[in-house]
Design a protein around this motif. Structure first.
Motif, PDB file in Angstrom:
ATOM      1  N   ARG A 116      20.756  35.691 112.866  1.00 56.68           N
ATOM      2  CA  ARG A 116      21.002  35.084 111.563  1.00 56.68           C
ATOM      3  C   ARG A 116      21.325  36.128 110.496  1.00 56.68           C
ATOM      4  O   ARG A 116      21.003  37.314 110.653  1.00 56.68           O
ATOM      5  N   PRO A 117      21.925  35.723 109.386  1.00 50.60           N
ATOM      6  CA  PRO A 117      22.061  36.635 108.242  1.00 50.60           C
ATOM      7  C   PRO A 117      20.694  37.065 107.726  1.00 50.60           C
ATOM      8  O   PRO A 117      19.683  36.381 107.953  1.00 50.60           O
ATOM      9  N   ALA A 118      20.674  38.172 107.006  1.00 55.70           N
ATOM     10  CA  ALA A 118      19.416  38.627 106.414  1.00 55.70           C
ATOM     11  C   ALA A 118      19.021  37.772 105.215  1.00 55.70           C
ATOM     12  O   ALA A 118      17.838  37.527 104.972  1.00 55.70           O
ATOM     13  N   LEU A 119      20.018  37.303 104.473  1.00 53.72           N
ATOM     14  CA  LEU A 119      19.752  36.520 103.264  1.00 53.72           C
ATOM     15  C   LEU A 119      20.779  35.405 103.151  1.00 53.72           C
ATOM     16  O   LEU A 119      21.967  35.618 103.424  1.00 53.72           O
ATOM     17  N   VAL A 120      20.325  34.234 102.753  1.00 53.38           N
ATOM     18  CA  VAL A 120      21.211  33.109 102.437  1.00 53.38           C
ATOM     19  C   VAL A 120      20.817  32.569 101.071  1.00 53.38           C
ATOM     20  O   VAL A 120      19.639  32.286 100.816  1.00 53.38           O
TER      21      VAL A 120
END
Length: 227
Positions: free
Chosen positions: A144-148
């Motif tokens: 997953r991305p680190a931040l959304v």
């Protein structure tokens, strides 16, 4: 054991108002979500604003930290700084495409959304979110991305040290400084995104945009250049 309590939780619901909270110097281990801030709208709209969280260490954390309001009542003026999180990781690469349910009428809980599309930090329906000097690592590879950030106005991300993308959807008035990950901007409502890459030579390579995002939405500055 398998039981994991949540870390720092602020969960106003049923008309409650939470304002002017400061939490600092916290260490935790074997937790679920290190930080979970949620405004509920079960029997009456609730509100949360002016929250400062700093100097937090979370080891062996299993769930994503989150700041989440509801569409009609965003959380406001949230500051998180000097946070170090070691996550268990293992999230699937398909999770970033997940539609996170709103669940406005549900009682707030750190597990209410299930697995979130980011492994480090998730923000939605918020105004004035300040994330500075945050370090996130994973014990297992996480796809997953680190931040959304989704539907956030007034977002500052400074020295966010984590592997993976920073995904910004329908964001407004955003400043990202010194992030290690590539920034992806999407959503027709996105505007006024300013990026300062960690590397002076990076420039346009630090970000990408989806087709509905106007090319002039994002700009960048060299490190050390004043706003």
């Amino acid at each position: 054991g398998e039981f994991r309590p949540h870390g720092i939780c602020l969960l106003p619901v049923d008309g409650a108002r939470v304002r002017g909270v400061s939490i600092s110097n916290v260490s935790m281990r074997h937790v679920s979500a290190p930080i979970f801030l949620r405004v509920g709208n079960r029997t009456a709209p609730s509100a949360m604003s002016d929250v400062v969280i700093s100097n937090v260490v979370a080891i062996d954390a299993a769930m994503t930290s989150a700041v989440a309001g509801v569409f009609s009542r965003p959380v406001e003026d949230i500051s998180v700084s000097d946070l170090r999180m070691v996550m268990t990781g293992g999230g699937q690469a398909s999770l970033p495409e997940k539609q996170v349910p709103e669940r406005e009428a549900a009682y707030p809980s750190g597990r209410m959304f299930g697995e979130l599309p980011a492994y480090g930090f998730y923000a939605r329906h918020a105004r004035g979110v300040d994330l500075r000097r945050i370090s996130v690592s994973c014990e297992q590879v996480d796809g997953r991305p680190a931040l959304v950030a989704d539907d956030v106005t007034g977002l500052v991300v400074e020295r966010f040290h984590a592997e993976g993308q920073l995904r910004l959807t329908n964001v407004r008035r955003v400043v990202v400084r010194g992030a290690r990950g590539r920034v992806r901007v999407s959503g027709a409502q996105s505007r006024d995104v300013l990026l300062t890459p960690a590397c002076p030579a990076a420039n346009a390579d630090v970000w990408e945009r989806t087709p509905e995002v106007c090319q002039t939405v994002c700009g960048w500055r060299s490190p050390g250049e004043k706003d």
